[in-house]
Design a protein around this motif. Sequence first.
Motif, PDB file in Angstrom:
ATOM      1  N   ARG A 158       7.434  -0.472  -3.279  1.00 37.51           N
ATOM      2  CA  ARG A 158       6.627  -1.289  -4.172  1.00 37.51           C
ATOM      3  C   ARG A 158       5.751  -0.387  -5.033  1.00 37.51           C
ATOM      4  O   ARG A 158       5.384   0.707  -4.622  1.00 37.51           O
ATOM      5  CB  ARG A 158       5.757  -2.234  -3.351  1.00 37.51           C
ATOM      6  CG  ARG A 158       4.967  -3.209  -4.192  1.00 37.51           C
ATOM      7  CD  ARG A 158       4.344  -4.285  -3.342  1.00 37.51           C
ATOM      8  NE  ARG A 158       5.418  -5.140  -2.839  1.00 37.51           N
ATOM      9  CZ  ARG A 158       5.304  -5.949  -1.786  1.00 37.51           C
ATOM     10  NH1 ARG A 158       4.177  -6.022  -1.132  1.00 37.51           N
ATOM     11  NH2 ARG A 158       6.302  -6.700  -1.402  1.00 37.51           N
ATOM     12  N   LEU A 159       5.436  -0.867  -6.215  1.00 35.97           N
ATOM     13  CA  LEU A 159       4.516  -0.197  -7.124  1.00 35.97           C
ATOM     14  C   LEU A 159       3.411  -1.168  -7.499  1.00 35.97           C
ATOM     15  O   LEU A 159       3.686  -2.327  -7.810  1.00 35.97           O
ATOM     16  CB  LEU A 159       5.249   0.251  -8.394  1.00 35.97           C
ATOM     17  CG  LEU A 159       4.404   0.865  -9.508  1.00 35.97           C
ATOM     18  CD1 LEU A 159       5.203   1.939 -10.232  1.00 35.97           C
ATOM     19  CD2 LEU A 159       3.905  -0.154 -10.511  1.00 35.97           C
ATOM     20  N   LEU A 160       2.183  -0.702  -7.439  1.00 38.53           N
ATOM     21  CA  LEU A 160       1.033  -1.409  -8.000  1.00 38.53           C
ATOM     22  C   LEU A 160       0.480  -0.485  -9.065  1.00 38.53           C
ATOM     23  O   LEU A 160       0.219   0.691  -8.794  1.00 38.53           O
ATOM     24  CB  LEU A 160      -0.055  -1.668  -6.947  1.00 38.53           C
ATOM     25  CG  LEU A 160       0.246  -2.654  -5.839  1.00 38.53           C
ATOM     26  CD1 LEU A 160      -0.940  -2.704  -4.862  1.00 38.53           C
ATOM     27  CD2 LEU A 160       0.512  -4.034  -6.401  1.00 38.53           C
ATOM     28  N   GLY A 161       0.319  -0.980 -10.257  1.00 40.27           N
ATOM     29  CA  GLY A 161      -0.190  -0.146 -11.333  1.00 40.27           C
ATOM     30  C   GLY A 161      -1.294  -0.852 -12.087  1.00 40.27           C
ATOM     31  O   GLY A 161      -1.386  -2.079 -12.095  1.00 40.27           O
ATOM     32  N   PRO A 167      -2.707   5.577   3.553  1.00 38.51           N
ATOM     33  CA  PRO A 167      -2.170   5.624   4.914  1.00 38.51           C
ATOM     34  C   PRO A 167      -0.978   4.684   5.098  1.00 38.51           C
ATOM     35  O   PRO A 167      -0.974   3.566   4.585  1.00 38.51           O
ATOM     36  CB  PRO A 167      -3.343   5.171   5.784  1.00 38.51           C
ATOM     37  CG  PRO A 167      -4.561   5.331   4.939  1.00 38.51           C
ATOM     38  CD  PRO A 167      -4.114   5.174   3.513  1.00 38.51           C
ATOM     39  N   ALA A 168       0.030   5.168   5.830  1.00 35.03           N
ATOM     40  CA  ALA A 168       1.224   4.368   6.101  1.00 35.03           C
ATOM     41  C   ALA A 168       0.864   3.186   6.988  1.00 35.03           C
ATOM     42  O   ALA A 168       0.066   3.304   7.929  1.00 35.03           O
ATOM     43  CB  ALA A 168       2.287   5.222   6.783  1.00 35.03           C
ATOM     44  N   ALA A 169       1.450   2.038   6.671  1.00 31.85           N
ATOM     45  CA  ALA A 169       1.304   0.863   7.535  1.00 31.85           C
ATOM     46  C   ALA A 169       2.097   1.108   8.809  1.00 31.85           C
ATOM     47  O   ALA A 169       3.078   1.871   8.812  1.00 31.85           O
ATOM     48  CB  ALA A 169       1.825  -0.383   6.821  1.00 31.85           C
ATOM     49  N   THR A 225       3.207  -0.819   3.341  1.00 34.21           N
ATOM     50  CA  THR A 225       2.050   0.049   3.104  1.00 34.21           C
ATOM     51  C   THR A 225       1.309  -0.372   1.839  1.00 34.21           C
ATOM     52  O   THR A 225       0.080  -0.502   1.832  1.00 34.21           O
ATOM     53  CB  THR A 225       2.505   1.526   2.998  1.00 34.21           C
ATOM     54  OG1 THR A 225       3.005   1.930   4.281  1.00 34.21           O
ATOM     55  CG2 THR A 225       1.375   2.441   2.559  1.00 34.21           C
ATOM     56  N   ILE A 226       2.057  -0.603   0.756  1.00 31.99           N
ATOM     57  CA  ILE A 226       1.426  -0.980  -0.506  1.00 31.99           C
ATOM     58  C   ILE A 226       0.863  -2.403  -0.419  1.00 31.99           C
ATOM     59  O   ILE A 226      -0.208  -2.680  -0.967  1.00 31.99           O
ATOM     60  CB  ILE A 226       2.405  -0.809  -1.683  1.00 31.99           C
ATOM     61  CG1 ILE A 226       2.830   0.662  -1.801  1.00 31.99           C
ATOM     62  CG2 ILE A 226       1.800  -1.302  -2.988  1.00 31.99           C
ATOM     63  CD1 ILE A 226       1.695   1.658  -2.005  1.00 31.99           C
ATOM     64  N   GLU A 227       1.549  -3.285   0.290  1.00 30.98           N
ATOM     65  CA  GLU A 227       1.028  -4.643   0.480  1.00 30.98           C
ATOM     66  C   GLU A 227      -0.322  -4.604   1.193  1.00 30.98           C
ATOM     67  O   GLU A 227      -1.272  -5.271   0.789  1.00 30.98           O
ATOM     68  CB  GLU A 227       2.026  -5.489   1.281  1.00 30.98           C
ATOM     69  CG  GLU A 227       1.628  -6.940   1.424  1.00 30.98           C
ATOM     70  CD  GLU A 227       1.752  -7.718   0.126  1.00 30.98           C
ATOM     71  OE1 GLU A 227       0.974  -8.686  -0.035  1.00 30.98           O
ATOM     72  OE2 GLU A 227       2.601  -7.396  -0.713  1.00 30.98           O
ATOM     73  N   GLU A 228      -0.430  -3.791   2.244  1.00 31.89           N
ATOM     74  CA  GLU A 228      -1.694  -3.676   2.969  1.00 31.89           C
ATOM     75  C   GLU A 228      -2.775  -3.002   2.126  1.00 31.89           C
ATOM     76  O   GLU A 228      -3.959  -3.283   2.293  1.00 31.89           O
ATOM     77  CB  GLU A 228      -1.491  -2.915   4.279  1.00 31.89           C
ATOM     78  CG  GLU A 228      -0.749  -3.732   5.318  1.00 31.89           C
ATOM     79  CD  GLU A 228      -0.596  -3.017   6.660  1.00 31.89           C
ATOM     80  OE1 GLU A 228      -1.189  -1.924   6.851  1.00 31.89           O
ATOM     81  OE2 GLU A 228       0.114  -3.562   7.512  1.00 31.89           O
ATOM     82  N   ALA A 229      -2.379  -2.107   1.227  1.00 30.63           N
ATOM     83  CA  ALA A 229      -3.327  -1.391   0.377  1.00 30.63           C
ATOM     84  C   ALA A 229      -3.773  -2.212  -0.830  1.00 30.63           C
ATOM     85  O   ALA A 229      -4.752  -1.864  -1.488  1.00 30.63           O
ATOM     86  CB  ALA A 229      -2.713  -0.074  -0.107  1.00 30.63           C
TER      87      ALA A 229
END
Length: 184
Positions: free
Chosen positions: A142-145, A62-64, A165-169
């Motif tokens: 951002r990428l989290l892998g 989900p989008a922040a 969004t990725i920071e919150e996820a």
Amino acid sequence: MKISALLFVGVLGIAGCSRSGSDQPTGNLTVEEPVAGVQWSYPETWTRDAGRPMRVVTYTIPAAQGDPEAGECGVFYFGVQQGGDIDGNIQRWGAQFEGATQAEKTTLTVDGLNVTTARIEGTFLAPGGPMMQSQGKKENYRLLGAIIEAPGGMVFFKCTGPAKTIEEAQPVFLSMVNSVHAHQ
């Protein structure tokens, strides 16, 4: 190193550098089907999407609030001794960003499995299509892998999206990574 990078490394250290079978990941997670001899649980707040070529599964993140779009987390498995090596994949992920920060890489053990995580940020070139050509530049992405060295070959988790969004996820992504276990 940025504060967020320290937080990422610190959370990984707390979340599961070494997890025994009795430890439970945090958050509400849904168990996924096994792949390559491993199984994991994904966050209930993420939507499991229809299949896509070359992917085991894709989740919508989900989008922040204030972000222009949702993120996604693709899970890839190419077969035994397929998909390239860990460093080559992290370099390839970094090349999908223009002006990217150097990948922040961490290694850990989850349920006896070697796991390498990466975090990259910059302008995402949004590769897609058969030739993986850019679909347009997306700034502040951002990428989290995570790359899991599974019994049946490497399993790749690649989350991309707007930075907020990725920071919150990130906490639920780390819970998902921490939930990985060998499936018998």
